[in-house]
Design an enzyme around this catalytic site. Structure first.
Site, PDB file in Angstrom:
ATOM      1  N   LYS A 201       0.843  -1.199   0.000  1.00  0.00           N
ATOM      2  CA  LYS A 201       0.000   0.000   0.000  1.00  0.00           C
ATOM      3  C   LYS A 201       0.883   1.257   0.000  1.00  0.00           C
ATOM      4  CE  LYS A 201      -3.416   2.371   2.802  1.00  0.00           C
ATOM      5  NZ  LYS A 201      -4.139   2.375   4.068  1.00  0.00           N
ATOM      6  N   GLU A 207      10.756  -4.565   4.094  1.00  0.00           N
ATOM      7  CA  GLU A 207      10.861  -5.947   3.628  1.00  0.00           C
ATOM      8  C   GLU A 207      10.505  -6.057   2.152  1.00  0.00           C
ATOM      9  OE1 GLU A 207       9.328  -4.894   6.322  1.00  0.00           O
ATOM     10  OE2 GLU A 207       9.652  -6.240   8.037  1.00  0.00           O
ATOM     11  N   GLY A 262      -4.464  -1.798   5.523  1.00  0.00           N
ATOM     12  CA  GLY A 262      -3.694  -2.936   5.024  1.00  0.00           C
ATOM     13  C   GLY A 262      -4.299  -4.274   5.413  1.00  0.00           C
ATOM     14  N   ARG A 263      -4.705  -4.397   6.668  1.00  0.00           N
ATOM     15  CA  ARG A 263      -5.211  -5.705   7.129  1.00  0.00           C
ATOM     16  C   ARG A 263      -6.633  -5.984   6.661  1.00  0.00           C
ATOM     17  NH1 ARG A 263      -3.849  -2.199  11.001  1.00  0.00           N
ATOM     18  NH2 ARG A 263      -5.395  -1.366  12.444  1.00  0.00           N
ATOM     19  N   GLU A 348      -3.398  -6.200  15.523  1.00  0.00           N
ATOM     20  CA  GLU A 348      -2.966  -4.890  15.040  1.00  0.00           C
ATOM     21  C   GLU A 348      -4.103  -3.878  15.205  1.00  0.00           C
ATOM     22  OE1 GLU A 348       0.282  -4.448  11.737  1.00  0.00           O
ATOM     23  OE2 GLU A 348      -1.609  -3.996  10.763  1.00  0.00           O
ATOM     24  N   HIS A 379      -2.873 -32.395  19.679  1.00  0.00           N
ATOM     25  CA  HIS A 379      -1.700 -33.149  20.109  1.00  0.00           C
ATOM     26  C   HIS A 379      -0.538 -32.241  20.463  1.00  0.00           C
ATOM     27  CE1 HIS A 379      -3.869 -36.753  19.038  1.00  0.00           C
ATOM     28  NE2 HIS A 379      -4.338 -36.023  18.041  1.00  0.00           N
ATOM     29  N   LYS A 507       9.360   0.310  12.935  1.00  0.00           N
ATOM     30  CA  LYS A 507       9.915   0.557  11.594  1.00  0.00           C
ATOM     31  C   LYS A 507      10.988   1.645  11.663  1.00  0.00           C
ATOM     32  CE  LYS A 507       5.848  -0.435   8.711  1.00  0.00           C
ATOM     33  NZ  LYS A 507       4.808   0.132   7.866  1.00  0.00           N
TER      34      LYS A 507
HETATM   35  O1  F6P Z   1       2.893  -4.150   9.768  1.00  0.00           O
HETATM   36  C1  F6P Z   1       2.454  -2.844   9.633  1.00  0.00           C
HETATM   37  C2  F6P Z   1       1.851  -2.607   8.325  1.00  0.00           C
HETATM   38  O2  F6P Z   1       1.708  -1.249   8.218  1.00  0.00           O
HETATM   39  C3  F6P Z   1       0.509  -3.329   8.136  1.00  0.00           C
HETATM   40  O3  F6P Z   1      -0.553  -2.619   8.632  1.00  0.00           O
HETATM   41  C4  F6P Z   1       0.483  -3.502   6.665  1.00  0.00           C
HETATM   42  O4  F6P Z   1      -0.443  -4.479   6.287  1.00  0.00           O
HETATM   43  C5  F6P Z   1       1.920  -3.910   6.403  1.00  0.00           C
HETATM   44  O5  F6P Z   1       2.669  -3.082   7.264  1.00  0.00           O
HETATM   45  C6  F6P Z   1       2.384  -3.750   4.984  1.00  0.00           C
HETATM   46  O6  F6P Z   1       2.279  -2.424   4.559  1.00  0.00           O
HETATM   47  P1  F6P Z   1       2.390  -2.039   3.044  1.00  0.00           P
HETATM   48  O7  F6P Z   1       1.263  -2.689   2.308  1.00  0.00           O
HETATM   49  O8  F6P Z   1       2.305  -0.556   3.006  1.00  0.00           O
HETATM   50  O9  F6P Z   1       3.710  -2.538   2.533  1.00  0.00           O
END
Ligand code: F6P
Length: 541
Positions: A201, A207, A262-263, A348, A379, A507
């Site tokens: 987003k 990452e 995002g979620r 979150e 188990h 972050k």
């Molecule tokens: O982990 C934090 C977060 O901001 C989430 O809310 C989001 O889903 C994720 O990082 C990834 O964010 P982006 O889609 O901006 O890479």
């Protein structure tokens, strides 16, 4: 009254009610033959049996009174109407608009409709083989690079809908900054048939950016020219400029909007891997199932509203029964990733310490979500559910129709599921444990020594959700159910479930630590952080 003071006074009333709570689940069932009927509800192809809860009519009335005090119905209406309910980011939370059905009715739905058209056309190009890689060959592998909400939802759905997956497309997911994730995934892939979706987003997530850069390098090393990279990279983002700066062609960027968290984003173009893996029409059915649940949530009376009931129950356990975690147990192998998706959605959203007006809350908020697919959990950790000292409310999810041809195994699976909630309810008394040992022929002394260990407290609450079939429609409804449960959880707690400032801090600090590698380590950092930096990162000099 502020939302916190309404919550505090409701919690006090509920706690007083709980103090008078002298009944056990066994007794509730013994005295109320139709309890399972009374405390059941159905919506969008799902049935919820919530009768195995510490709940009587008067308990439910108290919970519903609180829902009325906070005008929950209006808060639900505000969600759907696009009010600025994400008050710390000054935005609406309009994930429900992503699954609208019929003709678009406003600018948000028009934007969604245009994006759906773009997704459909892209899927047609990939599936028909008319989209060519740098050697002129069609695409057979899709690698989704994203993390959090840009990974967990599509990853879980693609696995859940395995029978709908096409034979000619394999979808892979890479999330972790650990290079092993990307390199292990790419090791077996032919670059000429591989397309990457950079799903972010913000298009600034560490990452995702690092993995995307490494993927681009891999593609170039495989012989793709700079000019042909556009044939192998598309993006989903609300940051069009950053995606273009990365080198993705404007026409290959699928939009996202700041009014989608995002979620809550798997219903947007973040769901592109689903449409590519299972076909666009399957993805559309997923949206339709979620919309079924939306309509239920928006219109059902609170006393019969499935997400509302589930959220009220957890509020009751969290505030009055010391429940600091909830376990979710999908008895379906293909829902193995459901708990991980739910963890982000719930934790979150509800892991907050400030109320909507910024005042610190003085009651517990989000709880730990955990679980795994049944029957595997039986188990490993179910022992703690049965005989541990904590009360951990459980959600069992059972799929009625078999998900494989092994019908007898399906019957066993369902038997396992039902027996676990029965065991949590009933437990085993000391008297029953003694009788059992005596019948097995143990001596008096052995009975005396062993019986206390065999006592299972029981009286432990659970919900059971019955999903008619694990198909796109029902899956959509199931996921939307939990989204709405979490939203109601936020309303009951008086917090904003749509921001995540705590994650932002991590972050920021991560970037600071990375910048310090091989350089000056600030004197004012704590000794442990300085020491770890030296021990772990010194060799990178
Ligand atoms: O982990 C934090 C977060 O901001 C989430 O809310 C989001 O889903 C994720 O990082 C990834 O964010 P982006 O889609 O901006 O890479």
């Amino acid at each position: 009254m502020t939302s916190e003071s309404l919550a505090v006074s409701a919690i006090a009333r509920l706690q007083a009610h709980q103090q008078q709570h002298k009944w056990s689940l066994r007794e509730l069932f013994a005295t109320q033959a139709d309890r399972a009927v009374q405390f059941s509800t159905a919506a969008a192809g799902l049935q919820l049996d919530y009768s195995k809860n510490h709940l009587r009519d008067d308990t439910l009335q108290l919970l519903l009174e609180y829902a009325a005090e906070i005008d929950l119905s209006q808060q639900i209406a505000d969600l759907f109407a696009g009010a600025n309910i994400n008050n710390t980011e000054h935005r609406p939370a309009l994930h429900t608009a992503l699954r609208f059905q019929g003709e678009p009715r406003n600018e948000h739905e028009q934007a969604v409709a245009a994006c759906r058209g773009q997704m459909r056309r892209f899927c047609e190009q990939i599936h028909s083989g008319s989209w060519h890689g740098f050697t002129g060959k069609p695409i057979h592998h899709i690698v989704n690079i994203g993390i959090g909400g840009s990974d967990l939802g599509p990853r879980m759905v693609v696995e859940a809908l395995r029978p709908w997956q096409r034979d000619d497309i394999r979808v892979h997911f890479v999330a972790n900054i650990d290079g092993a994730d990307l390199s292990d995934t790419l090791a077996a892939l032919p670059a000429e048939n591989t397309l990457f979706i950079v799903a972010s987003k913000s298009f600034s997530t560490l990452e995702t950016r690092q993995n995307a850069l490494s993927a681009r390098q891999w593609m170039l090393e495989a012989g793709c020219s700079d000019k042909d990279l556009a044939k192998h990279f598309v993006a989903v983002s609300s940051n069009i400029v950053a995606a273009q700066d990365f080198g993705i062609a404007a026409e290959n960027i699928f939009p996202m909007w700041d009014w989608v968290g995002g979620r809550y984003s798997l219903w947007s173009a973040i769901g592109l891997p689903i449409a590519l893996a299972c076909g666009y029409d399957t993805y559309a059915q997923l949206l339709a199932g979620a919309n079924d649940m939306d309509r239920h949530f928006a219109s059902a009376p609170l006393a019969d509203n499935m997400p509302v009931l589930m959220a009220l129950l957890h509020f009751w356990y969290r505030q009055c029964w010391g429940a600091s975690s909830q376990v979710v147990l999908p008895y379906a192998q293909r829902l193995a990733k459901f708990p991980a998706w739910l963890q982000q959605l719930d934790m979150e959203s509800l892991g907050k310490s400030a109320a909507r007006d910024g005042q610190p809350v003085d009651y517990p908020t989000g709880s730990v979500i955990w679980g795994t697919e049944g029957s595997n959990g039986q188990h490993s950790f179910h022992q703690l559910l049965h005989q541990g000292t904590d009360l951990i409310p459980a959600d069992f999810i059972a799929v009625k129709q078999p998900t494989s041809k092994l019908v007898e195994q399906h019957q066993w699976l369902l038997a396992c599921c039902i027996s676990q909630s029965q065991a949590l309810l009933r437990g085993k008394t000391l008297h029953e444990a003694r009788e059992e040992l005596e019948q097995q022929g143990h001596t008096h002394r052995e009975v005396h020594a062993l019986a206390p260990h065999k006592v299972v407290p029981g009286n432990r609450p659970s919900n059971t959700l019955i999903v008619e079939k694990l198909d796109p429609q029902h899956l959509g409804a199931l996921l939307a159910l939990y989204e709405h449960k979490v939203f109601v959880g936020g309303c009951l707690l008086g917090i904003n479930p749509f921001d995540q400032w705590g994650v932002e801090l991590g972050k920021l600090l991560g970037a600071g630590i990375h910048a310090a590698i091989g350089g000056e380590v600030p004197e004012d950092w704590d000794g442990s952080t300085r020491n770890l930096l030296q021990q772990l990162l010194a060799t990178n000099d």
